[in-house]
Enzyme design. Structure first.
Site, short mmCIF file in Angstrom:
data_model
loop_
_atom_site.label_atom_id
_atom_site.label_comp_id
_atom_site.label_asym_id
_atom_site.label_seq_id
_atom_site.Cartn_x
_atom_site.Cartn_y
_atom_site.Cartn_z
N ARG A 1 5.07 7.67 -62.01
CA ARG A 1 4.43 6.36 -61.82
C ARG A 1 2.93 6.50 -61.71
NH1 ARG A 1 7.45 3.61 -56.96
NH2 ARG A 1 6.04 1.87 -57.37
N GLN B 1 1.38 -5.52 -52.30
CA GLN B 1 2.57 -4.70 -52.12
C GLN B 1 2.53 -3.51 -53.07
OE1 GLN B 1 6.29 -7.40 -51.53
NE2 GLN B 1 4.83 -8.58 -52.76
N HIS C 1 2.14 -1.65 -48.44
CA HIS C 1 3.17 -0.62 -48.64
C HIS C 1 2.57 0.73 -48.97
CE1 HIS C 1 6.14 -4.09 -49.62
NE2 HIS C 1 5.97 -3.94 -48.33
N CYS D 1 1.98 15.77 -45.51
CA CYS D 1 2.96 16.83 -45.25
C CYS D 1 4.06 16.30 -44.33
CB CYS D 1 2.25 18.02 -44.57
SG CYS D 1 3.40 19.24 -43.91
N GLY E 1 2.79 -12.86 -58.59
CA GLY E 1 3.51 -11.75 -59.22
C GLY E 1 4.44 -11.01 -58.29
N THR E 2 5.12 -11.77 -57.42
CA THR E 2 6.09 -11.12 -56.54
C THR E 2 7.36 -11.94 -56.46
OG1 THR E 2 6.53 -10.29 -54.30
CG2 THR E 2 5.04 -12.18 -54.47
N SER E 3 8.48 -11.22 -56.40
CA SER E 3 9.79 -11.89 -56.33
C SER E 3 10.08 -12.39 -54.93
CB SER E 3 10.89 -10.91 -56.76
OG SER E 3 10.89 -9.78 -55.87
N ASN F 1 3.79 -17.17 -60.66
CA ASN F 1 4.83 -16.18 -60.96
C ASN F 1 5.49 -16.48 -62.30
OD1 ASN F 1 5.84 -13.80 -59.44
ND2 ASN F 1 7.84 -14.73 -59.89
C1 BV8 Z 1 10.71 -2.68 -42.49
C2 BV8 Z 1 6.60 0.96 -51.66
C3 BV8 Z 1 11.39 -2.34 -40.24
C4 BV8 Z 1 7.32 2.09 -52.32
C5 BV8 Z 1 8.17 -0.89 -51.23
C6 BV8 Z 1 14.46 -9.06 -43.36
C7 BV8 Z 1 15.37 -9.62 -44.23
C8 BV8 Z 1 16.02 -8.81 -45.17
C9 BV8 Z 1 15.76 -7.45 -45.24
C10 BV8 Z 1 14.85 -6.92 -44.39
C11 BV8 Z 1 14.20 -7.71 -43.45
N1 BV8 Z 1 13.35 -6.92 -42.74
C12 BV8 Z 1 13.43 -5.65 -43.20
C13 BV8 Z 1 14.34 -5.61 -44.20
C14 BV8 Z 1 14.73 -4.40 -44.94
C15 BV8 Z 1 13.84 -4.16 -46.17
C16 BV8 Z 1 13.96 -5.29 -47.16
O1 BV8 Z 1 13.09 -6.13 -47.26
N2 BV8 Z 1 15.04 -5.28 -47.91
C17 BV8 Z 1 15.27 -6.33 -48.90
C18 BV8 Z 1 14.97 -5.80 -50.29
C19 BV8 Z 1 16.72 -6.77 -48.79
N3 BV8 Z 1 12.46 -3.99 -45.76
C20 BV8 Z 1 12.05 -2.80 -45.32
O2 BV8 Z 1 12.78 -1.84 -45.22
C21 BV8 Z 1 10.58 -2.67 -44.91
N4 BV8 Z 1 10.51 -2.01 -43.65
O3 BV8 Z 1 10.87 -3.86 -42.45
O4 BV8 Z 1 10.77 -1.83 -41.39
C22 BV8 Z 1 12.86 -2.53 -40.54
C23 BV8 Z 1 13.58 -1.51 -41.18
C24 BV8 Z 1 14.95 -1.71 -41.44
C25 BV8 Z 1 15.59 -2.89 -41.08
C26 BV8 Z 1 14.85 -3.91 -40.44
C27 BV8 Z 1 13.48 -3.73 -40.17
C28 BV8 Z 1 9.82 -1.83 -45.91
C29 BV8 Z 1 9.72 -2.54 -47.23
C30 BV8 Z 1 8.74 -1.80 -48.15
C31 BV8 Z 1 9.50 -1.00 -49.18
N5 BV8 Z 1 8.57 -0.36 -50.12
N6 BV8 Z 1 7.23 -0.31 -52.02
C32 BV8 Z 1 7.20 2.05 -53.81
O5 BV8 Z 1 6.49 1.18 -54.36
O6 BV8 Z 1 7.82 2.92 -54.44
S1 BV8 Z 1 8.82 -2.36 -51.71
C33 BV8 Z 1 8.62 -2.48 -53.37
O7 BV8 Z 1 9.53 -3.43 -53.81
C34 BV8 Z 1 7.27 -3.02 -53.75
O8 BV8 Z 1 6.23 -2.55 -52.97
C35 BV8 Z 1 7.46 -4.49 -53.62
O9 BV8 Z 1 7.15 -4.92 -52.34
C36 BV8 Z 1 8.93 -4.62 -53.82
C37 BV8 Z 1 9.14 -5.22 -55.16
O10 BV8 Z 1 8.72 -6.52 -55.05
P1 BV8 Z 1 7.73 -7.17 -56.09
O11 BV8 Z 1 6.39 -6.55 -55.96
O12 BV8 Z 1 7.86 -8.60 -55.88
O13 BV8 Z 1 8.28 -6.73 -57.50
P2 BV8 Z 1 9.55 -7.33 -58.25
O14 BV8 Z 1 9.81 -6.46 -59.42
O15 BV8 Z 1 10.63 -7.59 -57.26
O16 BV8 Z 1 9.06 -8.77 -58.74
C38 BV8 Z 1 8.03 -8.89 -59.67
C39 BV8 Z 1 7.82 -10.37 -59.85
O17 BV8 Z 1 6.72 -10.56 -60.73
C40 BV8 Z 1 9.01 -11.07 -60.50
O18 BV8 Z 1 9.30 -12.24 -59.75
C41 BV8 Z 1 8.51 -11.44 -61.91
O19 BV8 Z 1 9.00 -12.72 -62.30
C42 BV8 Z 1 7.04 -11.51 -61.69
N7 BV8 Z 1 6.24 -11.15 -62.87
C43 BV8 Z 1 6.47 -10.16 -63.77
N8 BV8 Z 1 5.44 -10.11 -64.63
C44 BV8 Z 1 4.56 -11.06 -64.26
C45 BV8 Z 1 5.06 -11.73 -63.13
N9 BV8 Z 1 4.40 -12.73 -62.52
C46 BV8 Z 1 3.21 -13.09 -63.03
N10 BV8 Z 1 2.66 -12.50 -64.11
C47 BV8 Z 1 3.30 -11.49 -64.74
N11 BV8 Z 1 2.73 -10.92 -65.82
#
Ligand code: BV8
Length: 266
Positions: free
Chosen positions: A74, A113, A131, A139, A199-201, A225
């Site tokens: 990446r 993000q 993030h 390390c 640009g976020t889901s 979006n």
């Molecule tokens: C935490 C870094 C304490 C690594 C990432 C509450 C409710 C439900 C679940 C939870 C909650 N609280 C915590 C959770 C658990 C979890 C979570 O959210 N799970 C979900 C998925 C069910 N969260 C966590 O674990 C967080 N930690 O809260 O700690 C805790 C822990 C456990 C339990 C409770 C509390 C940590 C979350 C961070 C994870 N790390 N990234 C890496 O990048 O490799 S997240 C990663 O995925 C990204 O950073 C980003 O945030 C996410 C993806 O989201 P998007 O950026 O929106 O990307 P996506 O592909 O989804 O969407 C793209 C959008 O763009 C689309 O809608 C598309 O239509 C649009 N698009 C595309 N092209 C365009 C466009 N729009 C405009 N123009 C374009 N050209």
């Protein structure tokens, strides 16, 4: 969702009047630079892996070589691409708002993000990396950090000087977010009068919940979006389109307002 010129004009007017703007970006903003989003189907080697599975401490502990290769892949993709007009427009928006409101609390905060660093390469200054970033690695044994540029990827995974493993300084699922990033985000949200989600889901928490904090602070909310999200029906304006086109459009409309409208009282 709409891309009608009237809505673009209305949002440009809100930006022109805003005293404090917060923008939250996701992988969609980097998509037009050629970087895959989290939910677009991958191609090639990574097509068989789910990013949501790979971005976890469990995956790293089970297969540090695979996860290290994924992040290095990446990074090399991000190094070989350029910021797109969406990144550039956000950097220009920050400069415009700073020029209109010199001094006092910063009128613009970009919460991202994304871990690719493209906002900074486009010239954005006040960037909160919610993030983390894959440009910094640490390390697993000592926590000591290094710039990615100072690491050798001749072998995977990368063994640290202390005999541990080097991991990217990103927040994996199940890990807590950097306190300083959360604090900077909450501070900006508490005083913002305009919040843009771009640009976020809106599926990953706590990032997906930031819009509620902005709304509670009395801010107008806007979504830009490609596809509808859970926020689309709740925001004050939803613009369906590509950030690389919509954001420059908004800046052009702001320029028209600035050239035609009387100067704003600061
Ligand atoms: C935490 C870094 C304490 C690594 C990432 C509450 C409710 C439900 C679940 C939870 C909650 N609280 C915590 C959770 C658990 C979890 C979570 O959210 N799970 C979900 C998925 C069910 N969260 C966590 O674990 C967080 N930690 O809260 O700690 C805790 C822990 C456990 C339990 C409770 C509390 C940590 C979350 C961070 C994870 N790390 N990234 C890496 O990048 O490799 S997240 C990663 O995925 C990204 O950073 C980003 O945030 C996410 C993806 O989201 P998007 O950026 O929106 O990307 P996506 O592909 O989804 O969407 C793209 C959008 O763009 C689309 O809608 C598309 O239509 C649009 N698009 C595309 N092209 C365009 C466009 N729009 C405009 N123009 C374009 N050209």
């Amino acid at each position: 969702m709409t891309t009608d010129p009237e809505t673009i004009g209305m949002v440009a007017g809100w930006l022109h009047e805003a005293r404090s703007v917060v923008v939250l970006t996701g992988a969609g903003v980097s998509a037009e630079s050629g970087l895959p989003t989290f939910r677009d189907p991958e191609v090639g080697l990574w097509a068989e892996y789910d990013p949501m599975e790979l971005a976890t401490i469990g995956a790293f502990e089970r297969d540090p070589e695979l996860v290290t290769r994924w992040y290095h892949w990446r990074f090399t993709k991000s190094r070989d691409v350029r910021p797109n007009p969406g990144h550039d427009a956000l950097a220009r928006l920050e400069a415009l708002l700073n020029a209109l409101a010199p001094g006092g609390a910063p009128p613009f905060t970009l919460i991202t993000q994304n871990i690719d660093g493209l906002h900074q390469r486009a010239g954005s200054r006040r960037v909160v990396e919610l993030h983390g970033s894959f440009h910094r690695w640490r390390c697993t044994r000592t926590g000591r950090e290094k710039d990615l540029a100072d690491l050798s990827f001749e072998r995977f995974p990368v063994v640290s000087d202390a005999g541990g493993l080097m991991r990217p300084c990103v927040v994996w699922f199940g890990e807590t977010l950097p306190p300083e990033a959360l604090e900077a985000s909450f501070d900006a949200l508490a005083r913002c009068d305009l919040f843009l989600s771009v640009g976020t889901s809106a599926t990953v928490h706590p990032a997906a919940g930031l819009i509620e904090i902005a709304r509670a602070a009395g801010a107008r909310t806007v979504e830009i979006n490609k596809d509808p999200t859970a926020n689309t029906d709740a925001v004050d304006a939803a613009i369906g389109g590509l950030s690389g086109s919509v954001l420059p459009d908004l800046l052009r409309r702001m320029d028209e307002l600035a050239s035609g409208a009387p100067a704003r009282d600061t």
